[in-house]
Design a protein around this motif. Structure first.
Motif, PDB file in Angstrom:
ATOM      1  N   HIS A   1     -54.272 -15.138 -32.863  1.00 10.83           N
ATOM      2  CA  HIS A   1     -53.129 -14.775 -31.904  1.00 10.83           C
ATOM      3  C   HIS A   1     -53.501 -13.054 -32.785  1.00 10.83           C
ATOM      4  N   SER A   2     -53.326 -11.955 -31.202  1.00 12.03           N
ATOM      5  CA  SER A   2     -53.294 -10.804 -32.034  1.00 12.03           C
ATOM      6  C   SER A   2     -52.331 -10.146 -32.798  1.00 12.03           C
ATOM      7  N   ILE A   3     -52.639  -9.320 -34.132  1.00 10.60           N
ATOM      8  CA  ILE A   3     -52.430  -9.074 -35.155  1.00 10.60           C
ATOM      9  C   ILE A   3     -51.891  -7.235 -34.070  1.00 10.60           C
ATOM     10  N   GLU A   4     -50.631  -6.717 -34.434  1.00 12.82           N
ATOM     11  CA  GLU A   4     -50.008  -5.739 -33.579  1.00 12.82           C
ATOM     12  C   GLU A   4     -49.566  -4.662 -35.033  1.00 12.82           C
ATOM     13  N   SER A   5     -49.639  -4.910 -35.834  1.00 12.26           N
ATOM     14  CA  SER A   5     -49.434  -4.273 -37.511  1.00 12.26           C
ATOM     15  C   SER A   5     -50.677  -3.784 -38.259  1.00 12.26           C
ATOM     16  N   PRO A   6     -50.471  -2.811 -38.659  1.00 13.01           N
ATOM     17  CA  PRO A   6     -51.558  -2.310 -39.384  1.00 13.01           C
ATOM     18  C   PRO A   6     -50.539  -2.886 -40.725  1.00 13.01           C
ATOM     19  N   ASP A   7     -50.248  -3.212 -41.286  1.00 12.92           N
ATOM     20  CA  ASP A   7     -50.151  -3.570 -42.419  1.00 12.92           C
ATOM     21  C   ASP A   7     -50.211  -5.646 -42.547  1.00 12.92           C
ATOM     22  N   ASP A   8     -50.161  -6.029 -41.150  1.00 16.14           N
ATOM     23  CA  ASP A   8     -50.690  -6.965 -41.425  1.00 16.14           C
ATOM     24  C   ASP A   8     -51.645  -7.200 -41.404  1.00 16.14           C
ATOM     25  N   LEU A   9     -53.357  -6.224 -41.373  1.00 13.99           N
ATOM     26  CA  LEU A   9     -54.320  -6.131 -40.900  1.00 13.99           C
ATOM     27  C   LEU A   9     -54.553  -6.027 -41.769  1.00 13.99           C
ATOM     28  N   ALA A  10     -54.406  -5.782 -43.452  1.00 10.57           N
ATOM     29  CA  ALA A  10     -54.061  -5.237 -44.619  1.00 10.57           C
ATOM     30  C   ALA A  10     -53.633  -6.015 -45.773  1.00 10.57           C
ATOM     31  N   ASN A  11     -53.054  -7.350 -45.381  1.00  9.84           N
ATOM     32  CA  ASN A  11     -52.404  -8.125 -45.577  1.00  9.84           C
ATOM     33  C   ASN A  11     -53.364  -9.011 -45.815  1.00  9.84           C
ATOM     34  N   PRO A  12     -53.380  -9.154 -47.523  1.00  7.94           N
ATOM     35  CA  PRO A  12     -54.380 -10.922 -47.508  1.00  7.94           C
ATOM     36  C   PRO A  12     -54.328 -12.608 -47.359  1.00  7.94           C
ATOM     37  N   ASN A  13     -52.611 -11.765 -47.100  1.00  4.49           N
ATOM     38  CA  ASN A  13     -51.915 -13.567 -47.178  1.00  4.49           C
ATOM     39  C   ASN A  13     -52.182 -13.636 -45.087  1.00  4.49           C
ATOM     40  N   VAL A  14     -52.530 -12.583 -44.444  1.00  5.74           N
ATOM     41  CA  VAL A  14     -52.577 -12.452 -43.342  1.00  5.74           C
ATOM     42  C   VAL A  14     -54.252 -12.908 -43.131  1.00  5.74           C
ATOM     43  N   VAL A  15     -54.828 -14.282 -43.181  1.00  7.32           N
ATOM     44  CA  VAL A  15     -56.465 -14.986 -42.699  1.00  7.32           C
ATOM     45  C   VAL A  15     -56.172 -14.234 -41.091  1.00  7.32           C
ATOM     46  N   LYS A  16     -57.505 -13.849 -41.739  1.00 11.70           N
ATOM     47  CA  LYS A  16     -58.223 -12.421 -40.117  1.00 11.70           C
ATOM     48  C   LYS A  16     -59.030 -13.661 -39.307  1.00 11.70           C
ATOM     49  N   VAL A  17     -59.740 -13.549 -38.603  1.00 13.39           N
ATOM     50  CA  VAL A  17     -60.774 -14.541 -37.670  1.00 13.39           C
ATOM     51  C   VAL A  17     -61.415 -13.280 -36.559  1.00 13.39           C
ATOM     52  N   VAL A  18     -62.704 -13.557 -36.930  1.00 11.18           N
ATOM     53  CA  VAL A  18     -63.704 -12.910 -35.680  1.00 11.18           C
ATOM     54  C   VAL A  18     -64.225 -13.507 -34.872  1.00 11.18           C
ATOM     55  N   LEU A  19     -64.458 -13.336 -34.016  1.00  3.39           N
ATOM     56  CA  LEU A  19     -64.884 -14.671 -32.314  1.00  3.39           C
ATOM     57  C   LEU A  19     -66.176 -13.641 -31.868  1.00  3.39           C
ATOM     58  N   ASP A  20     -67.157 -14.982 -31.219  1.00  2.00           N
ATOM     59  CA  ASP A  20     -68.525 -14.505 -30.598  1.00  2.00           C
ATOM     60  C   ASP A  20     -67.389 -14.041 -29.711  1.00  2.00           C
ATOM     61  N   ALA A  21     -69.249 -14.462 -28.409  1.00  2.00           N
ATOM     62  CA  ALA A  21     -68.454 -13.864 -26.588  1.00  2.00           C
ATOM     63  C   ALA A  21     -68.017 -15.456 -26.179  1.00  2.00           C
ATOM     64  N   ARG A  22     -68.232 -16.589 -26.685  1.00  2.00           N
ATOM     65  CA  ARG A  22     -67.761 -18.070 -26.264  1.00  2.00           C
ATOM     66  C   ARG A  22     -66.391 -18.452 -26.945  1.00  2.00           C
ATOM     67  N   GLN A  23     -65.544 -17.948 -27.975  1.00  2.00           N
ATOM     68  CA  GLN A  23     -64.651 -18.252 -28.256  1.00  2.00           C
ATOM     69  C   GLN A  23     -64.841 -18.625 -29.111  1.00  2.00           C
ATOM     70  N   ARG A  24     -66.041 -18.713 -30.231  1.00  2.00           N
ATOM     71  CA  ARG A  24     -66.514 -19.684 -31.131  1.00  2.00           C
ATOM     72  C   ARG A  24     -66.184 -18.554 -32.542  1.00  2.00           C
ATOM     73  N   ALA A  25     -65.502 -19.647 -33.926  1.00  2.00           N
ATOM     74  CA  ALA A  25     -65.193 -18.216 -35.365  1.00  2.00           C
ATOM     75  C   ALA A  25     -66.485 -17.666 -34.927  1.00  2.00           C
ATOM     76  N   MET A  26     -66.806 -16.234 -35.960  1.00  5.17           N
ATOM     77  CA  MET A  26     -67.960 -15.826 -36.461  1.00  5.17           C
ATOM     78  C   MET A  26     -67.405 -16.523 -37.856  1.00  5.17           C
ATOM     79  N   TYR A  27     -66.451 -16.449 -38.671  1.00  8.74           N
ATOM     80  CA  TYR A  27     -65.757 -15.418 -39.767  1.00  8.74           C
ATOM     81  C   TYR A  27     -64.796 -15.668 -40.484  1.00  8.74           C
TER      82      TYR A  27
END
Length: 250
Positions: A129-155
Motif C-alpha cells: 500500500h502507498s506510503i504517506e509519511s517520510p518517516d515511514d519511507l526512511a524507517n528500515p522496519n518498513v519494507v518497501k517494494v518497487v514494481l514493473d508495469a505489470r505490477q510484478r515486484a522488481m525489488y
C-alpha cells in the motif's frame, strides 16, 4: 478460484512467549487469526503448528491444524511441509497468513489469491500500500517494494526506494509516484512453495534480511496487489497484544 489458507504458528517467541496461545477475548490468538481468514473465499483454512499445544487449542475451537516439525528455520519451510501433509501440489493456490494477524482483512486475502491466479507467469503474489509519511519511507522496519508495469515486484528493500533524486528536501515523497510499503501476506503456487526450501539463499536476502529476495534472485516473479488501505495491527510485542485486546473488549 480455489485456494487454501495456511497459517504457520510457532510456540517460541523472544518478544512474546507462547504468542499463538495468547488470549484475545476468550480465544487463543491463532484461533482468532484462523476465524478471520475463514471469512475469505478460501476453501480451507489450516494452521501449520510446531507444537501439539497449538494443535490442541485449534481443535478445541473447531479449527483444522496439522503438526509440523519443530526445527524449521522459516515459516515458508513449515508451510512446505504442510503442503505435503495436505496433498497440495502443482498449481494449487496457497495464501500464507501470518499467525499474529488477528485483524487481517479477508478481502485482502482474496485479492492476494486472485492476483496470483491472474498472473500465470508468477510463482508468488503479495500486497503493498502507498506510503504517506517520510518517516515511514526512511524507517528500515518498513519494507518497501518497487514494481514493473505489470505490477510484478522488481525489488524489496529496507532502504527508501524509489529515491527521488531531485526532491526539494531530503526524503520527500514524489507527488506522482508514492513509494509502496510491503504487506507480509503471500500467495504461492503449491509446487513452488514445496520447492522453495531447496533454493539456495541469496546474498541479497542475507543483506536485507528479506526472504522474498531469494525468489527474485533465482529469476522467479512475484505479482503485487496494491491495497487502498493499510493492514490491521499485527501482534509482535506485549504492547501490540494490549492494543488488540482492547479492540476485542478484552
Amino acid at each position: 478460484m480455489r485456494f487454501s489458507v495456511l497459517i504457520p504458528a510457532r510456540l517460541a517467541s523472544s518478544r512474546l512467549p507462547n504468542k499463538p496461545l495468547a488470549d484475545i477475548g476468550g480465544r487463543p490468538m491463532i484461533v482468532r487469526v484462523a476465524r478471520q481468514a475463514a471469512l475469505s473465499q478460501a476453501t480451507q483454512v489450516v494452521v501449520a503448528a510446531d507444537d501439539a499445544a497449538i494443535v490442541q487449542a485449534c481443535e478445541a475451537h473447531g479449527v483444522q491444524a496439522v503438526l509440523t516439525r519443530s526445527d524449521h528455520a522459516t515459516g515458508s519451510d513449515r508451510l512446505a511441509e504442510a503442503c505435503e501433509l495436505l496433498g497440495l501440489d502443482g498449481d494449487d493456490l496457497v495464501v500464507n497468513v501470518q499467525g499474529d494477524e488477528p485483524l487481517i482483512d479477508p478481502v485482502l486475502i482474496d485479492e492476494c489469491a486472485a492476483m496470483l491466479a491472474h498472473h500465470q507467469d508468477c510463482v508468488m503474489s503479495t500486497a503493498a500500500h502507498s506510503i504517506e509519511s517520510p518517516d515511514d519511507l526512511a524507517n528500515p522496519n518498513v519494507v518497501k517494494v518497487v514494481l514493473d508495469a505489470r505490477q510484478r515486484a522488481m525489488y524489496f528493500s529496507r532502504a527508501p526506494i524509489p529515491w527521488w533524486r531531485d526532491a526539494p528536501q531530503r526524503g520527500a515523497l514524489h507527488p506522482d509516484a508514492s513509494p509502496l510499503r510491503h504487506i507480509g501476506l503471500y500467495g504461492y503456487r503449491a509446487s513452488f512453495l514445496r520447492a522453495f526450501p531447496s533454493l539456495a539463499a541469496s546474498p541479497l536476502e542475507a543483506i536485507e534480511s528479506l526472504e522474498q529476495l531469494r525468489v527474485l534472485w533465482h529469476g522467479h516473479r512475484i505479482a503485487v496487489h496494491i491495497s487502498p488501505e493499510a493492514p490491521g495491527v499485527g501482534v509482535d510485542t506485549p504492547e501490540d497484544l494490549a492494543r488488540v485486546r482492547a479492540l476485542f473488549g478484552a
